[in-house]
Design an enzyme around this catalytic site. Structure first.
Site, mmCIF file in Angstrom:
data_model
loop_
_atom_site.group_PDB
_atom_site.id
_atom_site.type_symbol
_atom_site.label_atom_id
_atom_site.label_comp_id
_atom_site.label_asym_id
_atom_site.label_seq_id
_atom_site.Cartn_x
_atom_site.Cartn_y
_atom_site.Cartn_z
ATOM 1 N N ASP A 1 0.868 -1.171 0.000
ATOM 2 C CA ASP A 1 0.000 0.000 0.000
ATOM 3 C C ASP A 1 0.910 1.227 0.000
ATOM 4 O O ASP A 1 2.128 1.138 0.201
ATOM 5 C CB ASP A 1 -0.976 0.002 1.187
ATOM 6 C CG ASP A 1 -2.184 0.909 0.898
ATOM 7 O OD1 ASP A 1 -2.086 1.761 -0.010
ATOM 8 O OD2 ASP A 1 -3.220 0.765 1.576
HETATM 9 C C1 NOJ Z 1 -3.962 4.022 0.232
HETATM 10 C C2 NOJ Z 1 -5.157 3.124 0.276
HETATM 11 O O1 NOJ Z 1 -5.133 2.364 1.449
HETATM 12 C C3 NOJ Z 1 -5.288 2.187 -0.914
HETATM 13 O O2 NOJ Z 1 -6.552 1.568 -0.869
HETATM 14 C C4 NOJ Z 1 -5.078 2.917 -2.203
HETATM 15 O O3 NOJ Z 1 -5.214 2.013 -3.282
HETATM 16 C C5 NOJ Z 1 -3.701 3.543 -2.188
HETATM 17 N N1 NOJ Z 1 -3.590 4.483 -1.063
HETATM 18 C C6 NOJ Z 1 -3.386 4.275 -3.468
HETATM 19 O O4 NOJ Z 1 -4.118 5.434 -3.558
#
Ligand code: NOJ
Length: 701
Positions: free
Chosen positions: A259
Site C-alpha cells: 500500500d
Molecule cells: C492508500 C489506500 O489504502 C489504498 O486503498 C489505495 O489504493 C492507495 N492508497 C493508493 O491510492
C-alpha cells in the site's frame, strides 16, 4: 513453458540490478509529487521506474510512455494505475451501496463500465476491488467494500474481477484488478483505521481470507498489502501472510504491491531500524512492488551486493511484473489512442447503468402507512437539509475522475421527476418548519458528507449531527408526513430519528445519478429492492455487532440478568443484515428440501415458493442461511450460504430452487485445518438474517 517465459528470461538477462529494481518501483504522479516530468523523466530514461499511480491526461501518459519505450535502454513500457473504485468519470454508488443490490450481474457491469472509461483514458491497472470484511462500522473504509458477510463479499469479488479483467487483460477496454488490502484490515482494533489487528488464525481463514481466494480464483492479477500489523507483524513485511498464506496456501502467483508508503512505514512501526531494513523485510516477505516511496530504489542494490538479499528474490518479483506487462499487451501496444477518451467516457450507456444501480442500491428502512411512494396528487414538496442540495457529496469517497457538477443532487432529481409540482428548499430549520406547513410532502435529507467515510475516516459515534436531529425533530412536530433520506458511507445510529418519520430511506452515496434514482423511488416508478449488507446498530456502543456471531453460553435475553447484552442498549440492532423493505410484500411458503440425509460433499437441493402479496411488482432477495446445530467448535448462529434476487409481478408466485455445495459447510480448526463434521444443520430461507422458514438436514461424514 509458461506464457512469455522466453521473452521474460531474455529481458531479465539483459537487465542491470538498477533496472530490475526500477520495475519494482511505483511512483506517484499528481500534484503531491511535483511536476511529473520534472520529477521522473531521468529515472524513466534510466529504466528506474516500472509503474505510476497517476492523475494524468492521456497525452501526458503517452509522453511518459514514449520516454520509457523510446528513450530507456531496454524500452520496457510503464504500467499506469489509479484507484478506480466505483466508476471512473461516471460514478456508480459506493461499493457498500452497490452491494445492497445483491445483484452480481450489476456488480460486474459497473466494473466493466469503469474499466472501459479508465482504459480509454490510458490506465491499465485499478486498485480495486477492496474485499475487506467490515464488521465494525466505525471503520470508515466500510464504504469501500461489501460489508460484513464473507459469502456475499466472495461473490462480489468474483464479479468485480471479471468485470475489470474480462477474459483477457490484453483487451483494450479491460483493467488489471487488485484485491486489497491483504489482510483483515477491516478488523482494526476499535474500528480505528491503520490500527493493529489481533486475530485467531481460524477467524482469518474462515472470515477474512475467502474473499481474497475468490478474487484470486477469478483471476485477479494483483494483491495489495495492508497498512496494519497482523498479530504484531506489519502486513507489508509479513512473511507468514505473504508467503505461507498467500502464495503457498492460496496459490497466488501474481504481483503483490505494497500500500502507499507502507514499505517505509515498517520503520514507523519500529519493525525496521531504517529504510534499508524496511526494504529488506518487505521484499523478502513477498512484497514485489513498492508504492510511492523509494526504499527499494535506494537500498535493494546494496543489500543484494553485500549478500543480505538473494538477488533471486528480486528476479522473481521482476518476472511477475514483466509477465503482467507482456500479458497486458504493453510490449505490442504501449500507447492509448487519445481520441478514445472523448467517445468512451461518461457515455449515455454508462449513465443509464449508473441510474439502474443507484435505484437498486437504495434500501427502504421504514414505510409506515405506506407513505411512500408519494401520492400522485401531491402539489407541493419541501426538500430540506443541506445534503439535499449537494452535488459533491453524492460522489462518495474515492471518486476517481468524477465531477461534482456532473452529479444530480437529490433536490435536482426531485425537481426533474416531479416537474408538475412546486418544490421548495429550506434555508435553515425555522424556514423548513414554516415551508413544511404549506407542503403536502416533507422530505428531509440527513447523514454524512462524502469526506466522513473512506480512508482515515473512523468515527467514534455514528449519530447524526445535532443540527440534523433537530431538523428532523422540528419537522416531525409539523404534523406532516415526514420522509427521511439518509445519505452516508456507513451505517448510522438512527434509533431516535426513525421514530420521528413515517418513512426512512438509506441512500448511501449513490454517485452521478443519485438524485434521479431517489426521485424515481419516491415516485414509485421503481419499487425499492436493496437489502442491507451491514448491521445497523441501535446505539453507538453496540457497534461491532454482526449477524453471524457465535452461539454464546448465555444468549441475550431481556428477562434474565446474566445474558450477553448491554444494560443500556437494546439486545437487537436497529436493522439487521439482509433487511430491506419494498413497496410490495412477499410471503415465503413451502420450503422443500429434496435430500435431507446426505453425505458431506454432496449437493443439497431444495426450493421455496415466494408470492408477491402486495400491489406493486418488485424484486426480492431470497437468502439462505445454515446453522450447524452441534459442533466441536462454537459455530455462528447463522451463516449466509446462498442468495438469489428474483423479480415477481404482483399477485404472482414463483418457485425458487437452490442447490448448495455441502463441502463448504465446514470450519477451520486450529489443529486440523478445514473440518466438516457430520452433523445436523438448520436451513433457513428468509428475507433477512432474522426469521424465515426452517428445516433440518442431516449431513453424514
Ligand atoms: C492508500 C489506500 O489504502 C489504498 O486503498 C489505495 O489504493 C492507495 N492508497 C493508493 O491510492
Amino acid at each position: 513453458m509458461r506464457q512469455y517465459e522466453e521473452q521474460i528470461e531474455k529481458l531479465l538477462s539483459q537487465m542491470t540490478l538498477d533496472e530490475k529494481i526500477g520495475q519494482l518501483t511505483q511512483m506517484g504522479a499528481n500534484v503531491l509529487y511535483g511536476d511529473i516530468f520534472e520529477a521522473n523523466t531521468d529515472y524513466i530514461k534510466r529504466g528506474e521506474i516500472g509503474s505510476f499511480i497517476v492523475g494524468c491526461t492521456p497525452t501526458q501518459l503517452n509522453e511518459l510512455q514514449r520516454i520509457a519505450v523510446e528513450e530507456s535502454r531496454l524500452g520496457i513500457p510503464l504500467l499506469f494505475a489509479k484507484d478506480v473504485i466505483h466508476g471512473y468519470r461516471t460514478i456508480f454508488p459506493i461499493p457498500i451501496a452497490e452491494s445492497c443490490t445483491w445483484d452480481m450481474n450489476l456488480a460486474e457491469k459497473s466494473a466493466y463500465a469503469a474499466a472501459k472509461e479508465a482504459s480509454a483514458s490510458g490506465l491499465h491497472w485499478t486498485f480495486s476491488p477492496m474485499v475487506d470484511i467490515a464488521r465494525d462500522s466505525r471503520w470508515g473504509r466500510i464504504a469501500e467494500g461489501a460489508g460484513e458477510d464473507t459469502y456475499l463479499q466472495c461473490r462480489i469479488a468474483e464479479a468485480k474481477v471479471k468485470g475489470y479483467q474480462g477474459d483477457d487483460i490484453a483487451d483494450r477496454d479491460r483493467l488489471i484488478a487488485c484485491a486489497k488490502h491483504f489482510v483483515a484490515y477491516g478488523a482494526a482494533i476499535g474500528g480505528r483505521d491503520y490500527n493493529s489487528v489481533d486475530m485467531s488464525l481460524e477467524t482469518l481463514y474462515e472470515i477474512y481470507l475467502p474473499p481474497f481466494q475468490a478474487a484470486i480464483d477469478a483471476g485477479a492479477e494483483s494483491v495489495m498489502t495492508a497498512f496494519h500489523d497482523f498479530n504484531g507483524v506489519p502486513c507489508t513485511g509479513n512473511e507468514y501472510l505473504l508467503k505461507t498464506v498467500l502464495r503457498e496456501n492460496m496459490g497466488f502467483d501474481g504481483v503483490v504491491i505494497s500500500d502507499s508508503c507502507s514499505v517505509r512505514e515498517l520503520v514507523v512501526h519500529r519493525m525496521a531500524r531504517d529504510e534499508a531494513e524496511a526494504a529488506k523485510y518487505s521484499i523478502t516477505a513477498g512484497t514485489d512492488v513498492e508504492m510511492h516511496t523509494t526504499t527499494y530504489r535506494e537500498n535493494l542494490k546494496k543489500l543484494c551486493e553485500n549478500g543480505e538479499i538473494d538477488v533471486r528474490i528480486v528476479d522473481d518479483a521482476v518476472r511477475r511484473v514483466l509477465s503482467l506487462k507482456f500479458r497486458k499487451g504493453l510490449f505490442d501496444n504501449p500507447y492509448v489512442d487519445e481520441t478514445r477518451e472523448k467517445k468512451e467516457v461518461f457515455t449515455a450507456e454508462n449513465l443509464d447503468l449508473a441510474l439502474k444501480i443507484a435505484q437498486d442500491s437504495i434500501v427502504l428502512l421504514k414505510n409506515e402507512n405506506q407513505s411512500l411512494p408519494l401520492a400522485k396528487n401531491i402539489k407541493k414538496i419541501l426538500v430540506a437539509g443541506a445534503l439535499a442540495y449537494s452535488k459533491e457529496d453524492m460522489l462518495g469517497c474515492w471518486a476517481a475522475c468524477g465531477k461534482a457538477e456532473e452529479c444530480i443532487s437529490i433536490y435536482e432529481g426531485i425537481k426533474n421527476r416531479f416537474a408538475e409540482c412546486e418544490i421548495y428548499k429550506a434555508e435553515d430549520i425555522d424556514d423548513a418548519v414554516i415551508k413544511a406547513a404549506a407542503c403536502d410532502a416533507v422530505i428531509a435529507v440527513v447523514g454524512e458528507t462524502r469526506d466522513m467515510s473512506g480512508e482515515a475516516k473512523s468515527r467514534a459515534s455514528q449519530k447524526l449531527s445535532k443540527e440534523q436531529s433537530l431538523l428532523l425533530s422540528a419537522l416531525s412536530h409539523t404534523g406532516k408526513t415526514l420522509i427521511t433520506i439518509v445519505v452516508a458511507g456507513r451505517p448510522l445510529v438512527l434509533t431516535e430519528e426513525e421514530k420521528l418519520c413515517s418513512s426512512m430511506i438509506m441512500a448511501w452515496h449513490l454517485g452521478t445519478q443519485a438524485g434521479n434514482a431517489l426521485a424515481n423511488i419516491l415516485a414509485g416508478d421503481v419499487s425499492p429492492s436493496g437489502k442491507l449488507t451491514t448491521t445497523f446498530p441501535s446505539a453507538d456502543g453496540q457497534t461491532h455487532m454482526y449477524y453471524n456471531h457465535n452461539n454464546t453460553g448465555k444468549p441475550a435475553r431481556d428477562d434474565f440478568f446474566a445474558t450477553s447484552k448491554y444494560i443500556d442498549a437494546p439486545i437487537k440492532p436497529l436493522y439487521p443484515f439482509g433487511y430491506g423493505l419494498s413497496y410490495t410484500t412477499f410471503s415465503y411458503n413451502n420450503l422443500k428440501i429434496n435430500n435431507k440425509d446426505l453425505r458431506v460433499g454432496e449437493k443439497l437441493y431444495g426450493s421455496v415458493e415466494i408470492t408477491n402479496t402486495g400491489d406493486f411488482d418488485g424484486a426480492e432477495v431470497v437468502q439462505l442461511y445454515i446453522s450447524q446445530l452441534y459442533a466441536r467448535k462454537v459455530r455462528p448462529v447463522r451463516e449466509l450460504k446462498w442468495f438469489n434476487k428474483v423479480f415477481i409481478r404482483k399477485g404472482e408466485t414463483i418457485k425458487v430452487e437452490f442447490e448448495l455445495d455441502t463441502s463448504t459447510f465446514g470450519y477451520y480448526n486450529s489443529s486440523a485445518g478445514y473440518v466438516n463434521d457430520g452433523e445436523m444443520f438448520k436451513i433457513t430461507l428468509s428475507p433477512s438474517s432474522e426469521g424465515g422458514l426452517e428445516d433440518i438436514i442431516n449431513l453424514i461424514k
